[in-house]
Write a protein that holds these residues in place. Structure first.
Motif, PDB file in Angstrom:
ATOM      1  N   GLY A  52       0.619  -1.301   0.139  1.00 27.50           N
ATOM      2  CA  GLY A  52       0.016  -0.332  -0.061  1.00 27.50           C
ATOM      3  C   GLY A  52       0.752   1.153  -0.013  1.00 27.50           C
ATOM      4  N   ILE A  53       1.363   1.277   1.107  1.00 26.92           N
ATOM      5  CA  ILE A  53       2.834   2.641   0.873  1.00 26.92           C
ATOM      6  C   ILE A  53       3.719   2.575  -0.929  1.00 26.92           C
ATOM      7  N   CYS A  56       1.445   4.781  -3.260  1.00 24.49           N
ATOM      8  CA  CYS A  56       1.206   5.838  -3.078  1.00 24.49           C
ATOM      9  C   CYS A  56       2.818   6.800  -3.114  1.00 24.49           C
ATOM     10  N   ALA A  96      -3.984  -0.546   8.665  1.00 26.33           N
ATOM     11  CA  ALA A  96      -2.970   0.359   7.203  1.00 26.33           C
ATOM     12  C   ALA A  96      -3.279   0.226   5.795  1.00 26.33           C
ATOM     13  N   CYS A 100      -3.691   2.224   2.777  1.00 29.02           N
ATOM     14  CA  CYS A 100      -3.209   2.437   2.494  1.00 29.02           C
ATOM     15  C   CYS A 100      -2.947   2.138   0.594  1.00 29.02           C
ATOM     16  N   SER A 101      -3.166   0.816   0.761  1.00 23.03           N
ATOM     17  CA  SER A 101      -3.324   0.396  -0.948  1.00 23.03           C
ATOM     18  C   SER A 101      -4.497   1.178  -1.454  1.00 23.03           C
TER      19      SER A 101
END
Length: 133
Positions: A52-53, A56, A96, A100-101
């Motif tokens: 996810g990070i 982003c 989280a 994030c995803s």
């Protein structure tokens, strides 16, 4: 009889701790304490968060680069949320990863739409005003 490795006191063989000082007698004066958590799905939860990070971070690269890790992270997070044991143990990491995803997918989709609209406008205008023709 077993001797304490800390104070040297004689203790019965069936004791786990020294009667004099309370030191652990098993395994040469050491007993492992603490709970070892065996959670094979924690790696998937962490992978979901990391993907996810990454999603982003990569969404600015033409949009497509952020979609792939975002979708994979979303799949990991949603599959793990269906397992009640995993969800109880990794709630923070799973949430989280899921958030994030989703953010990475939305940002990537928006960037991809903006690039697509920009290319269409460029093609309709024929490059006029851009100094290309």
């Amino acid at each position: 009889m077993i001797f304490c490795t800390r104070c040297g006191t004689k203790n019965d063989d069936n004791l786990n701790f020294c009667l004099h000082c309370g030191y652990a007698l098993e395994n040469e004066g050491y007993i492992e304490t603490g709970i070892v958590e065996n959670n094979p799905n924690k790696g998937k939860a962490v992978a979901s968060m990391v993907l996810g990070i990454i999603s982003c971070a990569l969404c600015w690269g033409y949009g497509v680069l952020g979609l792939v890790p975002g979708i994979i992270g979303l799949v990991f997070a949603t599959k793990l949320r269906k397992d009640p044991d995993t969800f109880k143990k990794n709630t923070g990491i799973l949430n989280a990863g899921l958030i994030c995803s989703i953010i990475g997918i939305v940002l990537s989709g928006l960037i991809l739409c903006f690039y697509t609209i920009g290319i269409i406008i460029f093609l309709i205008l024929g490059g006029v005003g851009f100094g290309l023709f």
